[in-house]
Design an enzyme around this catalytic site. Structure first.
Site, PDB file in Angstrom:
ATOM      1  NE  ARG A  84     -56.263 -36.818 -15.258  1.00  0.00           N
ATOM      2  CZ  ARG A  84     -56.487 -35.622 -15.797  1.00  0.00           C
ATOM      3  NH1 ARG A  84     -56.763 -34.578 -15.025  1.00  0.00           N
ATOM      4  NH2 ARG A  84     -56.463 -35.457 -17.088  1.00  0.00           N
ATOM      5  CG  HIS A 128     -52.565 -32.553 -19.465  1.00  0.00           C
ATOM      6  ND1 HIS A 128     -53.321 -32.903 -18.364  1.00  0.00           N
ATOM      7  CD2 HIS A 128     -52.628 -31.206 -19.542  1.00  0.00           C
ATOM      8  CE1 HIS A 128     -53.812 -31.806 -17.800  1.00  0.00           C
ATOM      9  NE2 HIS A 128     -53.402 -30.764 -18.498  1.00  0.00           N
ATOM     10  CD  GLU A 173     -59.167 -29.472 -19.183  1.00  0.00           C
ATOM     11  OE1 GLU A 173     -58.595 -28.534 -19.749  1.00  0.00           O
ATOM     12  OE2 GLU A 173     -59.449 -29.466 -17.977  1.00  0.00           O
ATOM     13  CG  ASN A 302     -60.746 -32.318 -16.247  1.00  0.00           C
ATOM     14  OD1 ASN A 302     -60.907 -33.360 -15.617  1.00  0.00           O
ATOM     15  ND2 ASN A 302     -59.720 -32.128 -17.047  1.00  0.00           N
ATOM     16  CE1 TYR A 304     -59.605 -26.118 -12.316  1.00  0.00           C
ATOM     17  CE2 TYR A 304     -60.289 -27.201 -14.344  1.00  0.00           C
ATOM     18  CZ  TYR A 304     -59.405 -27.084 -13.290  1.00  0.00           C
ATOM     19  OH  TYR A 304     -58.342 -27.936 -13.186  1.00  0.00           O
ATOM     20  CD  GLU A 379     -57.453 -30.862 -15.008  1.00  0.00           C
ATOM     21  OE1 GLU A 379     -57.751 -29.656 -15.083  1.00  0.00           O
ATOM     22  OE2 GLU A 379     -56.736 -31.439 -15.845  1.00  0.00           O
TER      23      GLU A 379
HETATM   24  O1  IFM Z   1     -53.844 -26.156 -15.531  1.00  0.00           O
HETATM   25  C1  IFM Z   1     -54.961 -26.555 -16.258  1.00  0.00           C
HETATM   26  C2  IFM Z   1     -54.857 -28.017 -16.646  1.00  0.00           C
HETATM   27  O2  IFM Z   1     -53.690 -28.270 -17.347  1.00  0.00           O
HETATM   28  C3  IFM Z   1     -56.026 -28.412 -17.494  1.00  0.00           C
HETATM   29  N1  IFM Z   1     -57.280 -28.045 -16.891  1.00  0.00           N
HETATM   30  C4  IFM Z   1     -57.408 -26.703 -16.370  1.00  0.00           C
HETATM   31  C5  IFM Z   1     -56.239 -26.370 -15.467  1.00  0.00           C
HETATM   32  C6  IFM Z   1     -56.395 -24.953 -14.910  1.00  0.00           C
HETATM   33  O3  IFM Z   1     -56.477 -24.027 -15.933  1.00  0.00           O
END
Ligand code: IFM
Length: 484
Positions: A84, A128, A173, A302, A304, A379
């Site tokens: 991607r 992006h 995002e 995405n 985290y 992500e």
């Molecule tokens: O690096 C970023 C990415 O560009 C968008 N999502 C989170 C990642 C980590 O912070």
């Protein structure tokens, strides 16, 4: 270690599951002045003193523009079946309006052809975060015209690559574009105006809807159109009514503001009420909600780390701990009386808690909210302080543990009925981590920023094995569970 971090037995993923990695244009390409490309808001922002760590910028980044062949060969060596990447709007339509620049489109065509030649499925993200600066000078995302310009740009790229790329993502995002770009100002263009942030969110939604229609009007029907959301898993600190209400408010600002119009055709009433002192939403015009709610072919998630919040009396003291960078301006319009908390447990270099249960929770939320919609984890990954050792190797056991736990969570969600079709590790290689510059390394491939040499870390070899076998290892010696 959390429940999903360590499967007792190896677990097998569905045979067609995509094993990918992700990047974005400004974070890796460099070559910012080549082929007619003009500055984006990130060129301007990163060259403004004080905006990024050490004044880092993406002028060279990891020079992927010139090294894409080497990078694709590396992806193939690592056994990736999908990749991607994003297109730089300023490279293909430098002023954000009017005719495309062929040299820019040709770069992406060559990249896609190289991927296909190596048997790697391309997934294109159109936006992006790197808006052409000229469009920001005309008002940027708070202005409606930017959404119309995005639709034109989507049509251009769709026409150029739609014959060879099947997976399309309109926006990455949009929460960050709107609320970090125009609210807290820690991202480009660095504005700090809550009304502009909410206007931007609406026009990003509109851009997605109009862009989706534009793509579909020029592309073969087999192609899939999706959006990648960094939906938050918002947890209340306690079950008190005040903390539950705070969690509701943040959930609306993080999630409802996008899934409301995208999936349900309306902004949540609770969001409109909670932001009524900030904005009257009069920029939502007749027909907008219909234009936004295009049937999606898939959804990109995405993830985290989760977010934990509580209510406070008045604005909380000290910096917010919401993990989105330091600013005295909030990215949460109308929610100054919400406090963000660090959760206990292991953290990555970003200070983000490692909690794979959040990924499972998020996937299952979408199963409820958007039944039957195929999902991709577009992500997921972690930054650690990776170092090259005396033998030239980079050992990153923490990243392997992070990936193991999160892939186990994805597998558990599939077992629980979710239609997750692929996983894109963030990121293929170390790169420009926005306001943090090059200080945070998310790659499974290490990049020496002096020589730009690429060195796969031990996590890359581990991931290659997972991708090759389609199986996540468990406790050694226990037989593989049947494919889900
Ligand atoms: O690096 C970023 C990415 O560009 C968008 N999502 C989170 C990642 C980590 O912070």
């Amino acid at each position: 270690m959390s429940q999903s971090a360590q499967p007792a037995t190896p677990v097998a993923f569905p045979p067609a599951f995509l094993w990918g990695a992700a990047t974005s244009a400004y974070q890796i390409e460099g070559a910012v002045r080549e082929g007619g490309r003009t500055p984006s808001i990130w060129d301007t922002f990163s060259h403004t003193p004080g905006k990024t760590a050490d004044g880092d910028h993406g002028d060279i980044a990891v020079d992927h523009y010139h090294r894409y062949r080497e990078d694709v060969a590396l992806m193939a060596e690592l056994g990736l079946t999908a990749y991607r990447f994003s297109v730089s709007w300023s490279r293909v339509q430098p002023t954000g309006r009017g005719p495309a620049v062929q040299v820019g489109l040709d770069f992406y065509r060559r990249l896609v052809d190289e991927l296909l030649a190596h048997g790697i499925k391309p997934a294109v993200t159109l936006y992006h975060w790197d808006l052409p600066q000229e469009l920001e000078d005309s008002g940027g995302w708070p202005e409606r015209d930017t959404a119309l310009r995005f639709a034109e740009y989507a049509g251009i790229v769709g026409e150029a690559l739609g014959d060879r790329v099947e997976q399309w993502i309109t926006l990455n995002e949009p929460w960050c574009s709107a609320f970090l770009g125009y609210g807290s100002g820690v991202h480009a263009p660095g504005r700090t105006d809550p009304v502009a942030a909410l206007r931007a969110a609406h026009h990003l939604n509109l851009a997605h809807g109009l862009g989706t229609s534009a793509l579909r009007s020029v592309m073969p029907a087999r192609n899939q159109v999706a959006i990648s959301l960094n939906s938050s898993v918002v947890r209340p600190l306690s079950q008190s009514p005040a903390d539950l209400a705070a969690a509701r408010r943040i959930d609306d600002l993080a999630n409802g503001v996008f899934h409301g119009p995208l999936l349900h055709g309306a902004y949540p009433a609770t969001l409109l009420a909670a932001t009524s002192t900030v904005t009257d939403w009069s920029y939502v015009l007749d027909g907008d909600l219909r234009a936004i709610r295009q049937p999606l072919d898939a959804l990109g998630l995405n993830y985290y780390t989760p977010t934990v919040v509580s209510a406070v009396d008045g604005a909380p003291d000290g910096p917010r701990a919401d993990g989105h960078g330091a600013s005295s301006f909030s990215p949460w319009p109308g929610a100054d009386d919400v406090a963000f908390h660090q959760t206990p447990g292991e953290r990555t270099e970003m200070g983000w808690t490692v909690d794979p249960t959040g990924l499972h929770e998020l996937i299952m939320r979408y199963v409820q909210e958007a039944p039957r919609l195929p999902l991709y984890i577009t992500e997921n990954g972690a930054a650690y302080e990776d170092k090259v050792d005396a033998g030239g190797q980079v050992h990153d056991p923490e990243r392997i543990a992070y990936l193991h736990g999160h892939l186990a969570a994805v597998h558990r969600a599939i077992t629980d009925g979710a239609d997750v079709r692929g996983y894109y590790l963030w990121s293929l290689m170390d790169n420009f981590e926005w306001a943090y510059g090059y200080a945070k390394r998310f790659g499974m491939v290490h990049v020496d920023y002096g020589t730009l040499e690429r060195t796969p870390k031990s996590s890359a070899r581990w991931y290659r094995e997972v991708a090759r076998t389609g199986t996540l290892p468990g406790v050694p010696g226990v037989p593989v569970a049947p494919a889900v």
